[in-house]
Design a protein around this motif. Structure first.
Motif, PDB file in Angstrom:
ATOM      1  N   TYR A   5       0.921  -1.245  -0.086  1.00 36.32           N
ATOM      2  CA  TYR A   5      -0.031  -0.094   0.072  1.00 36.32           C
ATOM      3  C   TYR A   5       0.873   1.218   0.075  1.00 36.32           C
ATOM      4  O   TYR A   5       0.362   2.311   0.292  1.00 36.32           O
TER       5      TYR A   5
ATOM      6  N   LEU B 213      -0.783   3.802  -2.379  1.00 35.78           N
ATOM      7  CA  LEU B 213      -1.972   4.329  -1.938  1.00 35.78           C
ATOM      8  C   LEU B 213      -1.493   5.271  -0.559  1.00 35.78           C
ATOM      9  O   LEU B 213      -2.442   6.293  -0.575  1.00 35.78           O
TER      10      LEU B 213
ATOM     11  N   THR C  38       1.102   0.665 -15.459  1.00 32.97           N
ATOM     12  CA  THR C  38      -0.256   0.649 -14.632  1.00 32.97           C
ATOM     13  C   THR C  38      -1.427   0.682 -15.775  1.00 32.97           C
ATOM     14  O   THR C  38      -1.214   1.532 -16.945  1.00 32.97           O
ATOM     15  N   ASP C  39      -2.617   0.819 -15.427  1.00 30.51           N
ATOM     16  CA  ASP C  39      -3.910   1.307 -16.314  1.00 30.51           C
ATOM     17  C   ASP C  39      -4.296   2.475 -15.909  1.00 30.51           C
ATOM     18  O   ASP C  39      -5.345   2.895 -16.480  1.00 30.51           O
TER      19      ASP C  39
ATOM     20  N   ASP D 217      -4.705   5.936  -7.108  1.00 27.05           N
ATOM     21  CA  ASP D 217      -5.940   5.641  -7.302  1.00 27.05           C
ATOM     22  C   ASP D 217      -6.313   4.222  -6.865  1.00 27.05           C
ATOM     23  O   ASP D 217      -5.556   3.258  -7.389  1.00 27.05           O
ATOM     24  N   ILE D 218      -7.137   3.946  -5.790  1.00 26.63           N
ATOM     25  CA  ILE D 218      -7.188   2.594  -5.592  1.00 26.63           C
ATOM     26  C   ILE D 218      -7.771   1.625  -6.410  1.00 26.63           C
ATOM     27  O   ILE D 218      -7.646   0.534  -6.545  1.00 26.63           O
ATOM     28  N   GLN D 219      -8.591   2.257  -7.575  1.00 25.43           N
ATOM     29  CA  GLN D 219      -9.078   1.420  -8.596  1.00 25.43           C
ATOM     30  C   GLN D 219      -7.828   1.170  -9.755  1.00 25.43           C
ATOM     31  O   GLN D 219      -8.194   0.319 -10.483  1.00 25.43           O
ATOM     32  N   THR D 220      -7.011   1.605  -9.675  1.00 25.31           N
ATOM     33  CA  THR D 220      -5.862   1.146 -10.581  1.00 25.31           C
ATOM     34  C   THR D 220      -5.104   0.040 -10.545  1.00 25.31           C
ATOM     35  O   THR D 220      -4.928  -0.362  -9.309  1.00 25.31           O
ATOM     36  N   ASN D 221      -5.026  -0.577 -11.782  1.00 28.00           N
ATOM     37  CA  ASN D 221      -4.281  -1.824 -11.651  1.00 28.00           C
ATOM     38  C   ASN D 221      -2.918  -1.828 -12.048  1.00 28.00           C
ATOM     39  O   ASN D 221      -2.725  -1.134 -12.888  1.00 28.00           O
TER      40      ASN D 221
ATOM     41  N   ARG E 284      -4.745  -7.223 -18.934  1.00 27.78           N
ATOM     42  CA  ARG E 284      -6.311  -6.889 -18.647  1.00 27.78           C
ATOM     43  C   ARG E 284      -6.712  -6.543 -20.029  1.00 27.78           C
ATOM     44  O   ARG E 284      -5.962  -5.687 -20.725  1.00 27.78           O
TER      45      ARG E 284
END
Length: 388
Positions: free
Chosen positions: A312, A315, A362-363, A368-372, A388
């Motif tokens: 994290y 984050l 990354t995407d 951002d917590i939604q980023t992969n 993905r």
């Protein structure tokens, strides 16, 4: 075995040097970044198409206990505090790191490609931290720097852990550190005076020997300090003995930001996510990294893992941005600044020709917590993939 050349194409590059990202290709050869330019073609190179993706330097953790903390086995499995001796500078993180600890796998899968790990904060002097990469089956394969800093601690922790063993005040903690530095300086002078005459040398003292790299400014003191008065005690002692120092945790840094800015010392801020479980954390806030950075301080954001799980780290930077930290400063606080903080910025921390090919794809924005995380490369080798 030499790996094939790698060409990462068409990604939006955030290099941690230039404020504005740009689209370009990255050529990697022999574990290093060779060049970063748009529209490259290289015959024989393996191509990784990063179109539509964002590219960052591998994230860098300046202060953690990852690999020493005994994942899932309770406190008895922890190897990051020696509780039998308050003065333990002779201890080395490399003798306790467990390369197979799954928190190292979690770190690299989250894009953390360099970590500075070492002893905790129970001791006035706890031993040396090591700068490592989370790959390899033995610690020698992991190390960038076997001895990156000498841990010392101020505040509540030495008092609490050694209250019944003669260390119940901040004054005693400071006096114990001074005592070791005085004796190490004298030990060094006697060694120098003896020269090659072995019979004239002082008796070998492993603790004092371990302090010589600090006195010679080969490594800094890495000073655990949450409370503002502890910052200035640490700095006062460092100036008295003319040694280098970094401040770690810096929980009350926002309260004395102007004073810290005058000191020109590197600051590692955190862990900020979590409960204030002791008195000296009562002023903990996500404002701290941004306030210090805005005053011109050199700021790294840390997890102090396992206190915040290592994965994290990005984050934590995002939460600092949410609290007002400039986004580019937050990126630097988990890349180039911690690399400088631990003395490995010539190798890692930014995407530049000549540096290690530690790269995160990354995407989206990693804050951002939604980023992969799509891919992680360490030394040019893909160690994680989640296309993905």
């Amino acid at each position: 075995v030499r790996m094939a050349m790698l060409l990462i194409k068409n990604g939006l590059i955030h290099n941690a040097v230039d404020r504005n990202p740009f689209i370009a290709d990255i050529l990697v050869d022999n574990k290093k970044i060779v060049k970063i330019e748009p529209d490259m073609f290289w015959d024989g190179a393996e191509v990784y198409d990063a179109a539509g993706s964002e590219i960052y330097p591998g994230f860098v953790e300046a202060h953690a206990h990852t690999g020493l903390s005994g994942y899932g086995i309770g406190y008895e499995g922890h190897d990051y505090n020696e509780l039998g001796d308050i003065i333990s500078p002779q201890l080395r993180a490399i003798d306790g790191i467990e390369p197979r600890d799954e928190t190292l796998l979690e770190a690299r899968n989250a894009g953390v490609t360099t970590l500075c790990v070492g002893p905790g904060s129970a001791n006035v002097l706890g031993g040396t931290f090591a700068a490592i990469k989370p790959v390899g089956c033995r610690v020698e394969q992991m190390c960038l720097k076997k001895e990156a800093a000498m841990k010392c601690a101020f505040g509540e922790n030495p008092k609490r852990n050694y209250k019944e063993k003669g260390n119940s005040s901040r004054m005693t903690t400071a006096a114990r550190l001074r005592d070791v530095l005085f004796r190490a300086r004298e030990y060094e002078a006697k060694l120098a005076s003896a020269g090659d005459h072995i019979a004239d040398r002082p008796p070998f003292d492993m603790k004092l020997q371990a302090m010589l790299p600090v006195l010679r400014k080969e490594i800094p003191l890495k000073a655990h300090a949450h409370q503002a008065n502890d910052f200035f005690t640490a700095l006062r002692i460092a100036r008295e003995f003319d040694v280098d120092i970094t401040l770690e945790h810096v929980t009350e840094g926002h309260l004395v930001a102007e004073e810290l800015a005058k000191e020109n010392v590197m600051l590692a801020v955190g862990p900020t996510l979590g409960h204030a479980n002791k008195f000296e954390l009562r002023n903990k806030t996500w404002d701290t990294p941004g306030v210090l950075a805005a005053r011109g301080c050199h700021v790294s954001i840390i997890t102090d893992a396992p206190f915040i799980p290592q994965q994290y780290l990005a984050l934590c930077a995002g939460l600092a941005v949410k609290a007002g930290m400039d986004e580019f400063e937050a990126l630097k606080a988990i890349t180039i600044h911690p690399a400088e903080h631990i003395g490995v910025a010539h190798r890692v921390g930014s995407l530049e020709a000549g540096k290690d090919a530690d790269i995160v794809v990354t995407d989206g924005n990693p804050f951002d917590i939604q980023t992969n995380i799509l891919s992680v490369f360490i030394d040019g080798r893909q160690v994680f993939s989640c296309r993905r």
